[in-house]
Design an enzyme around this catalytic site. Sequence first.
Site, PDB file in Angstrom:
ATOM      1  CB  SER A 227      -0.882   0.093   1.093  1.00  0.00           C
ATOM      2  OG  SER A 227      -1.886  -0.748   1.062  1.00  0.00           O
TER       3      SER A 227
ATOM      4  CB  SER B 239      -0.573  -2.407  -4.043  1.00  0.00           C
ATOM      5  OG  SER B 239       0.235  -1.282  -3.388  1.00  0.00           O
TER       6      SER B 239
ATOM      7  CG  ASP C 285      -0.900   1.768  -4.876  1.00  0.00           C
ATOM      8  OD1 ASP C 285      -0.196   1.434  -4.016  1.00  0.00           O
ATOM      9  OD2 ASP C 285      -1.080   0.512  -5.820  1.00  0.00           O
TER      10      ASP C 285
END
Length: 367
Positions: free
Chosen positions: A244, A282, A284
């Site tokens: 992240s 992830s 983001d």
Amino acid sequence: MEHLAHPPSAPGTRRRARDLGIVIGRAATGPLNAITDVPGVRVGHTTVRRLPGVHSGVTAVVPDAVGPRTPLPAGVFTGNGYGKLIGTTQLAELGTLETPVLLTSTLSAFRVADALVGWMLERPGCEQAQSLNPVVGECNDGLLSDIRARPVHEEHVRAALDAASDGPVAEGCVGAGTGTVALGFKAGIGTASRTPDLGGRRFTAGVLAQTNFGGTLRVLGRTVTPESVGLGADGPAPEGETGSCMIVVATDAPLDARQLTRVARRAVFALARSGAAYSHGSGDYAVAFGTRPGTGGPVADAELGPLFEAVLDGVEEAVLNSLLAARTTTGFNGHTARALPADRLLSVLTDGRSGLDEPGSRGVPRL
């Protein structure tokens, strides 16, 4: 349990990118090269450690006088949505920010949001508030910290908020970055700023990043791996749900929510410059807000180019600062994340650096 609340304070012995002569982009920075260069923005951290297994915390980005009656224009962008950015739907729907933006560990995000609501309800102007939209982002620090212990509590949140300062921003293994890992190295909190000219008016854009994402580090266009800087080929990297990156962008340019959403997009795009993989697991995200919506006339879309570039450069530098400021950490279950060694990084950059300092290049190393 060590509970250390610290306002942005004097940096430690680790050096930032510019201290090493690594200059990203050509726009000037603010005096601190930090998000706190934007007038009316403060940052505070609480670091929570219980050795050896807990390395966590909370970071607060606090705009002055923000509240449900005095919201700020804001935008949000999701690059990959494997994460918990609390408050996203109302932020996207209304384009307004009602609270500070807090960052923490994944499983602590919900406690942090509740504590933020309690803190806000005690603020002047919130005495009659019956609705409030807390904005809290997170990264998974489970490689180095006992994430299931949920060690971040209300007192830690209040300490970070109350300690928030407009001075230098502590980076690396502090606050929400205490247990994070990115690009094969120990990571953490990083920040930077730029002062772009928009249609003859000078404004400030500041960014703060909580870095915890996978990929292969790139600095000034050169690939940097743990092996290339002498750490071997087995450096830790976030995988799956442990990845992240949370980015907060602040600016005093008079932008509306639609324009700030465009700014937030560029913040996430900038991660690619640093080598982000944007993997399946992830999260983001970027939140961008304006601090002075009533100052001067609006900025035309056609004038936003220098601001976009400023944010791209600022995020790239903030990511690198988060790595350079971090320290080698051994944590949960004996896992170790090693810091990026500055001297060996410089060796990689100066080995065959031909063309990096040519006119028009994105990075200007002054080594």
